[in-house]
Motif scaffolding. Structure first.
Motif, PDB file in Angstrom:
ATOM      1  N   ALA A   1     -30.822 -10.086 -55.704  1.00 57.28           N
ATOM      2  CA  ALA A   1     -31.128  -9.764 -54.305  1.00 57.28           C
ATOM      3  C   ALA A   1     -31.469  -8.279 -54.150  1.00 57.28           C
ATOM      4  CB  ALA A   1     -29.937 -10.134 -53.419  1.00 57.28           C
ATOM      5  N   ALA A   2     -30.744  -7.422 -54.883  1.00 60.49           N
ATOM      6  CA  ALA A   2     -31.018  -5.978 -54.789  1.00 60.49           C
ATOM      7  C   ALA A   2     -32.428  -5.677 -55.292  1.00 60.49           C
ATOM      8  CB  ALA A   2     -29.986  -5.189 -55.602  1.00 60.49           C
ATOM      9  N   CYS A   3     -32.822  -6.316 -56.390  1.00 64.84           N
ATOM     10  CA  CYS A   3     -34.170  -6.105 -56.926  1.00 64.84           C
ATOM     11  C   CYS A   3     -35.203  -6.540 -55.891  1.00 64.84           C
ATOM     12  CB  CYS A   3     -34.366  -6.874 -58.232  1.00 64.84           C
ATOM     13  SG  CYS A   3     -33.502  -6.106 -59.623  1.00 64.84           S
ATOM     14  N   GLN A   4     -34.973  -7.689 -55.270  1.00 65.86           N
ATOM     15  CA  GLN A   4     -35.916  -8.158 -54.239  1.00 65.86           C
ATOM     16  C   GLN A   4     -35.959  -7.205 -53.053  1.00 65.86           C
ATOM     17  OE1 GLN A   4     -35.466 -12.294 -53.023  1.00 65.86           O
ATOM     18  NE2 GLN A   4     -34.703 -12.792 -55.058  1.00 65.86           N
ATOM     19  N   THR A   5     -34.796  -6.664 -52.693  1.00 68.88           N
ATOM     20  CA  THR A   5     -34.743  -5.732 -51.551  1.00 68.88           C
ATOM     21  C   THR A   5     -35.642  -4.527 -51.773  1.00 68.88           C
ATOM     22  OG1 THR A   5     -32.485  -6.440 -51.102  1.00 68.88           O
ATOM     23  CG2 THR A   5     -33.137  -4.344 -50.139  1.00 68.88           C
TER      24      THR A   5
ATOM     25  N   SER B   1     -28.755  -1.967 -54.696  1.00 61.61           N
ATOM     26  CA  SER B   1     -30.097  -1.538 -54.273  1.00 61.61           C
ATOM     27  C   SER B   1     -30.174  -0.011 -54.328  1.00 61.61           C
ATOM     28  CB  SER B   1     -30.402  -1.974 -52.835  1.00 61.61           C
ATOM     29  OG  SER B   1     -30.295  -3.357 -52.696  1.00 61.61           O
ATOM     30  N   ALA B   2     -29.123   0.640 -53.815  1.00 61.82           N
ATOM     31  CA  ALA B   2     -29.105   2.110 -53.790  1.00 61.82           C
ATOM     32  C   ALA B   2     -29.144   2.673 -55.210  1.00 61.82           C
ATOM     33  CB  ALA B   2     -27.865   2.600 -53.051  1.00 61.82           C
TER      34      ALA B   2
ATOM     35  N   ASP C   1     -23.408  10.190 -52.472  1.00 65.84           N
ATOM     36  CA  ASP C   1     -24.856   9.969 -52.289  1.00 65.84           C
ATOM     37  C   ASP C   1     -25.194   8.483 -52.340  1.00 65.84           C
ATOM     38  OD1 ASP C   1     -25.487  12.558 -51.998  1.00 65.84           O
ATOM     39  OD2 ASP C   1     -26.466  12.809 -53.948  1.00 65.84           O
ATOM     40  N   LEU C   2     -24.607   7.769 -53.314  1.00 67.82           N
ATOM     41  CA  LEU C   2     -24.922   6.335 -53.437  1.00 67.82           C
ATOM     42  C   LEU C   2     -24.433   5.565 -52.214  1.00 67.82           C
ATOM     43  CD1 LEU C   2     -24.225   5.659 -57.214  1.00 67.82           C
ATOM     44  CD2 LEU C   2     -26.435   5.507 -56.050  1.00 67.82           C
ATOM     45  N   CYS C   3     -23.237   5.915 -51.738  1.00 71.02           N
ATOM     46  CA  CYS C   3     -22.707   5.201 -50.559  1.00 71.02           C
ATOM     47  C   CYS C   3     -23.583   5.472 -49.342  1.00 71.02           C
ATOM     48  CB  CYS C   3     -21.262   5.616 -50.264  1.00 71.02           C
ATOM     49  SG  CYS C   3     -20.092   4.987 -51.470  1.00 71.02           S
ATOM     50  N   SER C   4     -24.002   6.721 -49.146  1.00 72.40           N
ATOM     51  CA  SER C   4     -24.816   6.982 -47.951  1.00 72.40           C
ATOM     52  C   SER C   4     -26.198   6.353 -48.103  1.00 72.40           C
ATOM     53  CB  SER C   4     -24.880   8.472 -47.613  1.00 72.40           C
ATOM     54  OG  SER C   4     -25.638   9.145 -48.572  1.00 72.40           O
ATOM     55  N   LEU C   5     -26.723   6.315 -49.327  1.00 70.92           N
ATOM     56  CA  LEU C   5     -28.023   5.656 -49.536  1.00 70.92           C
ATOM     57  C   LEU C   5     -27.902   4.148 -49.290  1.00 70.92           C
ATOM     58  CD1 LEU C   5     -30.976   6.151 -50.411  1.00 70.92           C
ATOM     59  CD2 LEU C   5     -30.256   5.754 -52.780  1.00 70.92           C
TER      60      LEU C   5
END
Ligand code: NCD
Length: 360
Positions: free
Chosen positions: A95-99, A338-339, A48-52
């Motif tokens: 960067a993930a938080c900003q995304t 991010s996911a 699930d995490l990889c596809s997200l």
């Protein structure tokens, strides 16, 4: 794995549990609330995490998609608390938080917080949690992030904790990005199932190796080589688990023999910050370097990985070979983190719906 509640166990009882026994306490209804140990991720959770992560990566390509992602968590704030050096993990979480629209504050040096006035790290982090909705933390003490998660789950306002590297012990989000990189690399060759992976270097103290080894046990018919000098070989706990889980592995010091056998080589640096008396400088680690000459021994569709930072263990001349994927790992870290954040906050379904509607 059945979920257990952190507010129904005392801290003393909790501290006595192994990482594997703690894992169900960090998961709620099949989704991570805290992300602390590799053992908490089941195969469906990894998939699930990889596809997200792939949905996020593709949605973020357009301006409209980026602003959709940024509106997911615009009402939340994250604290990045890094009590050990970091380049990639810190920047990719930022960067993930900003995304996904989370505002970020950070402390990267305990000497700038009230810890220098004698406040306990627990009180300091509880203070951080009062202003924020997520704690991402890196700490030299193994198990400390887990105790913080226990503490924050036993308050009236539980805040999720993500482990961004704990001691010599675990680095679960690095392992997630490694799995994502392996998944992407083996997209056209049947995925991770049935693949052979060699871990090379300081396996004893390398937390990325330890976390990824746990995650690989979730895949079928994986074979693992642990390639290191005897002093730096993988820990007994991992070996005992692999034995119990009937995962095939081999412990060896013969790097050149292993190179043609594998689908992925995971190189690591010597973790000499843990030396007590400079002891690793006495070990000849040069036999465990990947050189330009080794490229001809490697299968055509194999990959060379490294969590970075590297020293001399991969010759820079190797970087230009298409099988070298360590710079891709760096970027994948941003997408999988991010996911993970979206999933912790229950935003995954909306992101998947957007993806279905806006991309073909
Ligand atoms: C690793 C770490 O901190 O454990 N770095 C990272 O997060 N990519 C590996 C290392 O420091 O050798």
């Amino acid at each position: 794995m059945s979920d257990k509640a952190l507010n129904q166990v005392s801290l003393d009882e909790f501290k006595r549990l192994s990482a594997g026994e703690k894992a169900p306490y960090f998961v709620e209804n099949g989704r991570s609330f805290h992300a602390l140990v590799a053992q908490q991720f089941s195969r469906p959770m990894l998939e699930d995490l990889c596809s997200l992560a792939t949905c996020v990566r593709r949605i973020a390509k357009t301006r409209e998609g980026s602003s959709f992602l940024q509106s997911r968590l615009f009402d939340k704030r994250a604290m990045l608390y890094f009590a050990q050096p970091s380049t990639r993990t810190f920047l990719s979480f930022d960067a993930a938080c900003q995304t996904v629209g989370l505002d970020c504050v950070n402390v990267r040096d305990s000497s700038t917080s009230s810890e220098v006035k004698g406040e306990s790290p627990e009180d300091t982090i509880r203070t951080f949690s009062s202003y924020t909705d997520l704690i991402v933390m890196r700490h030299p003490a193994g198990g400390f992030a887990e105790e913080i998660a226990w503490m924050l789950s036993n308050t009236s306002r539980p805040v999720p904790v993500i482990n961004a590297g704990s001691g010599k012990d675990q680095h679960p989000t690095q392992a997630l990005l490694d799995v994502y990189t392996l998944e992407r690399s083996f997209e056209n060759t049947g995925g991770i199932d049935g693949k052979t992976v060699a871990f090379v270097g300081d396996l004893k103290r390398g937390r990325t190796v330890r976390s990824l080894a746990w995650l690989l046990t979730k895949y079928n018919d994986v074979k693992i080589y642990f390639v290191a000098p005897p002093e730096l070989q993988i820990g007994e706990d991992i070996i005992a688990y692999l034995d119990g889980a009937k995962v095939s592995y081999e412990i060896t010091g013969d790097f050149e023999r292993v190179i043609p056998e594998v689908d992925a080589i995971y190189m690591t640096r010597i973790q000499d910050e843990w030396d007590i008396d400079n002891e690793s400088s006495l070990i000849d680690t040069s036999k465990f370097y990947f050189t330009k000459d080794h490229l001809s021994l490697l299968k055509e569709d194999a990959v060379i990985m490294h969590p970075l930072p590297r020293r001399k263990e991969i010759d820079v001349a190797v970087d230009r070979d298409p099988r070298a994927v360590y710079w891709r790992q760096v970027r994948n870290g941003m997408w999988i983190r991010s996911a993970l954040i979206l999933s912790i906050f229950g935003c995954d379904a909306k992101v998947r719906d957007y993806y279905k509607e806006h991309t073909s």
